[in-house]
Every structure is written in structure tokens, then in C-alpha cells.
Design a protein around this motif. Sequence first.
Motif, PDB file in Angstrom:
ATOM      1  N   TYR A   5     -11.931   4.292   6.405  1.00  0.00           N
ATOM      2  CA  TYR A   5     -12.861   5.670   6.327  1.00  0.00           C
ATOM      3  C   TYR A   5     -13.100   5.944   4.685  1.00  0.00           C
ATOM      4  CZ  TYR A   5     -14.060  10.576   6.400  1.00  0.00           C
ATOM      5  OH  TYR A   5     -14.846  11.794   6.143  1.00  0.00           O
ATOM      6  N   HIS A   6     -12.068   5.806   3.852  1.00  0.00           N
ATOM      7  CA  HIS A   6     -12.060   6.231   2.361  1.00  0.00           C
ATOM      8  C   HIS A   6     -12.494   4.899   1.640  1.00  0.00           C
ATOM      9  CE1 HIS A   6     -10.180  10.086   3.088  1.00  0.00           C
ATOM     10  NE2 HIS A   6      -9.436   9.353   4.102  1.00  0.00           N
ATOM     11  N   LEU A   7     -12.788   3.571   2.285  1.00  0.00           N
ATOM     12  CA  LEU A   7     -13.288   2.528   1.198  1.00  0.00           C
ATOM     13  C   LEU A   7     -14.607   2.803   1.115  1.00  0.00           C
ATOM     14  CD1 LEU A   7     -11.709  -0.352   3.263  1.00  0.00           C
ATOM     15  CD2 LEU A   7     -10.881   0.455   1.099  1.00  0.00           C
ATOM     16  N   PRO A   8     -15.077   2.348  -0.232  1.00  0.00           N
ATOM     17  CA  PRO A   8     -16.647   2.255  -0.410  1.00  0.00           C
ATOM     18  C   PRO A   8     -17.463   1.585   0.664  1.00  0.00           C
ATOM     19  CG  PRO A   8     -15.142   1.300  -2.209  1.00  0.00           C
ATOM     20  CD  PRO A   8     -14.363   1.382  -1.064  1.00  0.00           C
ATOM     21  N   ILE A   9     -18.582   1.964   0.721  1.00  0.00           N
ATOM     22  CA  ILE A   9     -19.432   1.572   1.819  1.00  0.00           C
ATOM     23  C   ILE A   9     -19.627  -0.293   1.624  1.00  0.00           C
ATOM     24  CG2 ILE A   9     -21.718   1.481   2.867  1.00  0.00           C
ATOM     25  CD1 ILE A   9     -22.189   4.440   2.246  1.00  0.00           C
ATOM     26  N   PHE A  10     -19.787  -0.674   0.357  1.00  0.00           N
ATOM     27  CA  PHE A  10     -19.925  -2.118   0.381  1.00  0.00           C
ATOM     28  C   PHE A  10     -18.864  -2.703   0.728  1.00  0.00           C
ATOM     29  CE2 PHE A  10     -17.828  -1.481  -3.599  1.00  0.00           C
ATOM     30  CZ  PHE A  10     -17.168  -2.634  -3.957  1.00  0.00           C
ATOM     31  N   VAL A  11     -17.628  -2.214   0.733  1.00  0.00           N
ATOM     32  CA  VAL A  11     -16.310  -3.055   1.133  1.00  0.00           C
ATOM     33  C   VAL A  11     -16.332  -3.014   2.857  1.00  0.00           C
ATOM     34  CG1 VAL A  11     -14.025  -3.061   1.224  1.00  0.00           C
ATOM     35  CG2 VAL A  11     -15.018  -2.365  -0.900  1.00  0.00           C
ATOM     36  N   LYS A  12     -16.614  -1.925   3.505  1.00  0.00           N
ATOM     37  CA  LYS A  12     -16.654  -1.860   4.749  1.00  0.00           C
ATOM     38  C   LYS A  12     -17.949  -2.674   5.205  1.00  0.00           C
ATOM     39  CE  LYS A  12     -16.869   2.998   4.810  1.00  0.00           C
ATOM     40  NZ  LYS A  12     -16.883   4.144   5.279  1.00  0.00           N
ATOM     41  N   ASP A  13     -19.123  -2.715   4.773  1.00  0.00           N
ATOM     42  CA  ASP A  13     -20.075  -3.650   5.158  1.00  0.00           C
ATOM     43  C   ASP A  13     -19.748  -4.847   5.141  1.00  0.00           C
ATOM     44  OD1 ASP A  13     -21.638  -1.382   5.693  1.00  0.00           O
ATOM     45  OD2 ASP A  13     -22.955  -1.587   4.243  1.00  0.00           O
ATOM     46  N   PHE A  14     -18.883  -5.397   3.972  1.00  0.00           N
ATOM     47  CA  PHE A  14     -18.445  -6.840   3.900  1.00  0.00           C
ATOM     48  C   PHE A  14     -17.600  -7.105   4.911  1.00  0.00           C
ATOM     49  CE2 PHE A  14     -14.984  -9.615   2.170  1.00  0.00           C
ATOM     50  CZ  PHE A  14     -15.955 -10.969   1.808  1.00  0.00           C
ATOM     51  N   LEU A  15     -16.590  -6.227   5.270  1.00  0.00           N
ATOM     52  CA  LEU A  15     -15.614  -6.595   6.314  1.00  0.00           C
ATOM     53  C   LEU A  15     -16.431  -6.998   7.608  1.00  0.00           C
ATOM     54  CD1 LEU A  15     -12.663  -4.131   5.176  1.00  0.00           C
ATOM     55  CD2 LEU A  15     -12.741  -6.887   5.054  1.00  0.00           C
ATOM     56  N   TYR A  16     -17.133  -5.916   7.777  1.00  0.00           N
ATOM     57  CA  TYR A  16     -17.941  -5.839   9.187  1.00  0.00           C
ATOM     58  C   TYR A  16     -18.894  -7.197   9.292  1.00  0.00           C
ATOM     59  CZ  TYR A  16     -16.228  -1.677  10.935  1.00  0.00           C
ATOM     60  OH  TYR A  16     -15.529  -0.249  11.572  1.00  0.00           O
ATOM     61  N   ASN A  17     -19.638  -7.388   8.173  1.00  0.00           N
ATOM     62  CA  ASN A  17     -20.564  -8.797   8.161  1.00  0.00           C
ATOM     63  C   ASN A  17     -19.730  -9.746   8.205  1.00  0.00           C
ATOM     64  OD1 ASN A  17     -23.001  -7.126   8.085  1.00  0.00           O
ATOM     65  ND2 ASN A  17     -22.758  -6.946   5.805  1.00  0.00           N
ATOM     66  N   LYS A  18     -18.563  -9.977   7.674  1.00  0.00           N
ATOM     67  CA  LYS A  18     -17.812 -11.205   7.765  1.00  0.00           C
ATOM     68  C   LYS A  18     -17.378 -11.443   9.131  1.00  0.00           C
ATOM     69  CE  LYS A  18     -13.733 -13.428   5.571  1.00  0.00           C
ATOM     70  NZ  LYS A  18     -12.630 -13.115   4.562  1.00  0.00           N
ATOM     71  N   ALA A  19     -16.986 -10.414   9.817  1.00  0.00           N
ATOM     72  CA  ALA A  19     -16.507 -10.409  11.294  1.00  0.00           C
ATOM     73  C   ALA A  19     -17.800 -11.015  12.015  1.00  0.00           C
ATOM     74  CB  ALA A  19     -16.146  -9.213  11.854  1.00  0.00           C
ATOM     75  N   LEU A  20     -18.980 -10.431  11.761  1.00  0.00           N
ATOM     76  CA  LEU A  20     -20.223 -10.704  12.503  1.00  0.00           C
ATOM     77  C   LEU A  20     -20.698 -12.085  12.538  1.00  0.00           C
ATOM     78  CD1 LEU A  20     -22.049  -8.619  14.205  1.00  0.00           C
ATOM     79  CD2 LEU A  20     -23.483  -8.663  12.216  1.00  0.00           C
ATOM     80  N   MET A  21     -20.337 -12.835  11.345  1.00  0.00           N
ATOM     81  CA  MET A  21     -20.842 -14.122  11.029  1.00  0.00           C
ATOM     82  C   MET A  21     -20.010 -15.009  11.964  1.00  0.00           C
ATOM     83  SD  MET A  21     -23.314 -14.300   9.150  1.00  0.00           S
ATOM     84  CE  MET A  21     -23.229 -15.898   8.452  1.00  0.00           C
ATOM     85  N   LYS A  22     -18.751 -14.638  12.364  1.00  0.00           N
ATOM     86  CA  LYS A  22     -17.913 -15.315  13.351  1.00  0.00           C
ATOM     87  C   LYS A  22     -18.411 -15.471  14.584  1.00  0.00           C
ATOM     88  CE  LYS A  22     -13.836 -14.848  10.507  1.00  0.00           C
ATOM     89  NZ  LYS A  22     -12.432 -14.225  10.536  1.00  0.00           N
ATOM     90  N   CYS A  23     -19.265 -14.526  14.978  1.00  0.00           N
ATOM     91  CA  CYS A  23     -19.802 -14.617  16.448  1.00  0.00           C
ATOM     92  C   CYS A  23     -20.790 -15.860  16.825  1.00  0.00           C
ATOM     93  CB  CYS A  23     -20.789 -13.237  16.610  1.00  0.00           C
ATOM     94  SG  CYS A  23     -19.825 -11.890  16.524  1.00  0.00           S
TER      95      CYS A  23
END
Length: 281
Positions: free
Chosen positions: A263-281
Amino acid sequence: MSMDTFYKQVVIITGCSSGGIGNALARSFAASNCLVVATARSVSSMADLNDKHDVYFLRELDVLSDQSVREVVSNVMDKFGRIDVVVNNAGVQCIGPLAEIPLSSVENTFNTNVYGSMRLIQAVVPHMISRKKGKIVNIGSVSALAAGPWSGVYSASKAALHALTDSLRVELKPFGIDVINIVPGSVKSNIGKTAVASYSKMPEWKLYKKYEAAIKDRAYFSQGPKAIPSDEFANMVVAAIMKKNPPSWFSLGQYSTILAIMYHLPIFVKDFLYNKALMKC
């Protein structure tokens, strides 16, 4: 009303169907010497609570209905003369990509998770204010802290409930009413099954067809092997609520810490983590 009954706290809980968090909370409040008004859309869904008639009072309540809420509150006031604690637990999951999910599903999620809670709050607050005493407990979710793909509707509804809870806490403090936000992480309950049942009614995805397996898996996300048992969760929550000065925010369960950090991370860090997970789909 016996003197023993007179001194017990009266607790209303929504969403107490067997296998859910509300059901576990009902049992824990009963074990803490409370009179528990356990509610659900169907009384038969709470049959496991019916073994102690002097502790559990089962009532049918549809949080989508103003009339249903008013009738239950009126019935409780007639029977006990007071309402000490209200737990807004009734809720529904909603899984799917925001670009394709039916708006009717979005509306139903908000009507249940947000407006349903407000219906009960507005019905009980006048009684609590008249006594200058009471506790309102809203069951939020850690998913509201870091909304990820496929659960945007559910996360948004819980984020709205969190915001309402924060406002209520300040607005009701002058009247002696405590407002508590319970923020569960992963808790073993039937929410995974109900989420999958709800998901089965969704249309076939067109734009996100290649992500279909990942979207469906999201319904079971909170039910992993490390999810906290519902009874353990309920006992800790009830202990916090029953304190003379209860906490404004109480969070526990798997992912509760990591999502609080996210919740306290910068938005670009959160987006990076979620996009990385999405790429594994």
C-alpha cells in the motif's frame, strides 16, 4: 428478560452462513458470553448455530432490502431493548476483468458490500446514540490496500467501505460509539467456493480469453494452505472488539502484512510486480 440476559451484550452479525467468517464470529461472540443475533438470507444456512437457543437468535436478513433490515432491528429492540455491537460481515466476491465484467455484477457487489452495510448502520445508530454507547464493526479486506488484476470490483467495494468506516469513526465518536475496521488477510472460509459459484455465471471473456485460467484461479486466491483458520481469526477479532477501548483498525491473516507494505510502495513498483505476475499467465 432474565437478569443474566440483561447483562449480556447483544450482538448482530450479518452473513452467518455455515463455513463463513460470520458464522465463526457468531460462535466466538457466544463463547464470550454475548447474546448473538446471527443473520443470513436463509435461516437454514445457519443450522449449525441452532444448538444453543439461549445464546443464538437466528434471523433472516437480506442486506439488500431496507424493509428486511428495519424488521430485524425492530425485532431485536423489542426483544432485548438494546443493540451493543453490530458486525457488518455480509459480502460477495466479484472476479473478472473490469473491461468486460457485467455492470449488473458490479452493482450487486457494491449494493451488498457497501450499501448493505450502510443500511444496517443507519438503522442501528439512532438506538446507539440514545444510549451513548455501541460498537459498529465493518469487515473490510486487505485487497483494498493493493488492488490487483481480476479483483478490481471487490477491492473497490472494500476500499469504499474502509473510507466510510474512517468517516463514521470520527462522526460517531461524540456519541460514544466506537467504529472498528477489521481487515482480514487470507482466512479459511467458504468465500472461495462462493466466488467460484459467482464466477460461473459470468459471460465468456473475449478480450481476456487467454487469461481465463488465471482469472478463475483468483477466486481461490485467499484459500491457500497458509490461510488462517476462521475460528482462530474470529477469536482474535472478538477479543479485540470486546476491549473497553477497541482498536480502530485490526488486521490479521495471510498477506495482511505484505499488502500493507505494498500500500505504501510507489505506484510504479506495484505495477511492475503485478505486470510481472501477469506475464506468467
